[in-house]
Scaffold this active site. Sequence first.
Site, PDB file in Angstrom:
ATOM      1  N   SER A   1       0.932  -0.918   0.079  1.00  0.00           N
ATOM      2  CA  SER A   1       0.432   0.187  -0.087  1.00  0.00           C
ATOM      3  C   SER A   1       1.075   1.364   0.274  1.00  0.00           C
ATOM      4  CB  SER A   1      -1.109   0.280   1.240  1.00  0.00           C
ATOM      5  OG  SER A   1       0.017   0.132   2.370  1.00  0.00           O
TER       6      SER A   1
ATOM      7  N   HIS B   1      -2.772  -3.470  -5.942  1.00  0.00           N
ATOM      8  CA  HIS B   1      -3.215  -2.542  -4.910  1.00  0.00           C
ATOM      9  C   HIS B   1      -4.214  -3.040  -4.409  1.00  0.00           C
ATOM     10  CE1 HIS B   1      -3.725   1.009  -1.251  1.00  0.00           C
ATOM     11  NE2 HIS B   1      -3.517  -0.501  -0.891  1.00  0.00           N
TER      12      HIS B   1
ATOM     13  N   GLU C   1      -5.494  -0.267  -7.587  1.00  0.00           N
ATOM     14  CA  GLU C   1      -4.706   0.808  -7.406  1.00  0.00           C
ATOM     15  C   GLU C   1      -3.980  -0.551  -9.123  1.00  0.00           C
ATOM     16  OE1 GLU C   1      -3.621   4.634  -5.184  1.00  0.00           O
ATOM     17  OE2 GLU C   1      -3.188   2.851  -4.309  1.00  0.00           O
TER      18      GLU C   1
ATOM     19  N   ASN D   1      -3.782   6.081  -1.015  1.00  0.00           N
ATOM     20  CA  ASN D   1      -3.410   6.870   0.201  1.00  0.00           C
ATOM     21  C   ASN D   1      -3.136   7.987   0.443  1.00  0.00           C
ATOM     22  OD1 ASN D   1      -4.320   4.457   1.522  1.00  0.00           O
ATOM     23  ND2 ASN D   1      -1.648   2.829   1.006  1.00  0.00           N
TER      24      ASN D   1
END
Length: 163
Positions: free
Chosen positions: A40, A61, A73, A111
Amino acid sequence: FKDVDMVIEAVPEIMDLKKEVFLDIEKNTKPDCLICTNTSGLNIDDIACVLKDPSRVMGTHFFSPANVMQLLENVRTAKSSVKTLATGMAMGKLINKKCVMVGNCDGFVGNRMIAPYAGEAKMLWEEGATVEQIDKAASAFGMAMGPMALGDLVGQELFWKQR
């Protein structure tokens, strides 16, 4: 593993561990097998550099919980081949994910976008707000889940082990 076309590694966010696992995968798969990581936030180029052929590496991800969250992702590295990236995007579509191709940068896109939100939540907590108050305010604002509940779901240690 000798006949598979793609392996997605999902061990904890520890760089040395991921490199070790990548080397083990390389030893036990065919030379054109794609090796992906579900990191991540770790630098995927740094993970891929241990392999003989880093062009077969990309990030995949999956957001937590992967069986519920639709976003995937796919992360392009400096050496990912066009075939690797196209295969990753096709795999995501095949399993009904909403795929986005992103660069290999701190936090990727998801993120990176959530970092200010989580940072403000932590500041509110440090200033005396309760976890319940913070999550209730986020829910009232329209968020599907409060930042504290999200941290509990994905594991707070993920945020501590980023680059």
